[in-house]
Design an enzyme around this catalytic site. Structure first.
Site, PDB file in Angstrom:
ATOM      1  CB  ALA A 135      -2.142  -2.940   7.751  1.00 40.10           C
ATOM      2  CE  LYS A 136       0.520   1.155   1.139  1.00 43.33           C
ATOM      3  NZ  LYS A 136       1.667   0.476   2.047  1.00 43.33           N
TER       4      LYS A 136
END
Ligand code: OMP
Length: 270
Positions: free
Chosen positions: A92-93
């Protein structure tokens, strides 16, 4: 899943393969589009065909959130379908001021029961710490595989260290190797030995083999530690081996090929 359990799985399967579930409606076989949830149907068949050869799955969240509420539903069903002895990564960073990061952590660790999440380090300690919940992992971007990794990550600081080196050293003050991994791209094989020296115990998530052309052998030779210490990701090269009706079988064959290459190395060095 804790570090000892992850290492057990690596030894049991003789593999450190992470299969990336970057599932795209435009790329999956057309016959699946007639099903009620084509994304889940594709993932389910990919998981059935590959789970014996890998120790982790990494759904890239962008592919699911791009589809709105239906995409989140497909993601949730996929996560529930993954066998419990396989490590799960929410790619998801994320990362924001502390109270916002805490809500991202709730989304991926409580609403959904991922083992780990990829986090961007740019906003520093208070943006990372809310993800360090019991039994959960942060996978911090260090030296990424893309060409843009040369824009900021390699800038030399007054300490004479590169920015990505500083990220690796500093963040080890925030969490132990039982909760902290680093993303290190397979496209920089010449650097992986020096990166390993900075973080001898931590696991590395290594994307960039397969479609991006990284060298699996070099990564394993220079990046392994006593517990293997690597989760090597391949997404497109495995899941889109073909877009015909036998896609799952072909994906399984690709995953097996990578596992055999890894296995040869792991059985020699572990
Ligand atoms: P393939 O190139 O198809 O194997 O996909 C690579 C996957 O890893 C994608 O989901 C990327 O978003 C992700 N990734 C990178 O490619 N490079 C990085 O440096 C970091 C990641 C990641 O965090 O997973």
């Amino acid at each position: 899943m804790n570090r000892a359990q992850l290492f057990e799985q690596i030894k049991k399967k003789n593999s450190c393969l992470c299969v990336g579930l970057d599932t795209d409606l435009l790329k999956i076989p057309k016959h699946l589009l007639a099903t009620s949830d084509p994304i889940f149907e594709f993932n389910k068949q990919i998981i059935d065909a590959t789970h014996s050869y890998c120790v982790a799955y990494k759904p890239n969240i962008a592919f699911y959130e791009a589809l709105g509420p239906k995409g989140w539903e497909s993601l949730q069903k996929t996560l529930e379908y993954i066998p419990k002895d396989i490590f799960t990564i929410a790619d998801a960073k994320r990362g924001d001021i502390g109270n916002t990061s805490a809500l991202y952590a709730r989304a991926f660790f409580e609403q959904m029961n991922f083992d780990s999440i990829t986090v961007a380090p740019y906003m520093g300690e208070d943006s990372v710490k809310p993800f360090l919940l019991k039994d959960k992992w942060v996978i911090l971007l260090a030296h990424t595989s893309n060409s843009g990794s040369n824009d900021f990550q390699v800038i030399e600081l007054s300490s004479k260290r590169r920015l990505y080196e500083e990220v690796i050293l500093k963040s080890q003050q925030w969490a132990t190797p039982d909760q902290l991994m680093f993303v290190v791209g397979a496209t920089h094989p010449e650097k992986i030995e020096s990166i390993r020296a900075l973080a001898p115990e931590n696991f590395f998530l290594v994307p960039g083999v397969g479609a991006q052309g990284g060298d699996l052998q070099l990564v394993m030779k220079h990046g392994s530690n006593k517990q293997c210490g690597l989760l090597i990701n391949s997404s497109r090269a495995i899941i889109y081996a073909t877009n015909d009706t036998d896609f799952a079988e072909k994906a399984g064959a690709e995953a097996l090929k990578v596992q055999e290459e890894m296995g040869e190395y792991l059985s020699r060095y572990l």
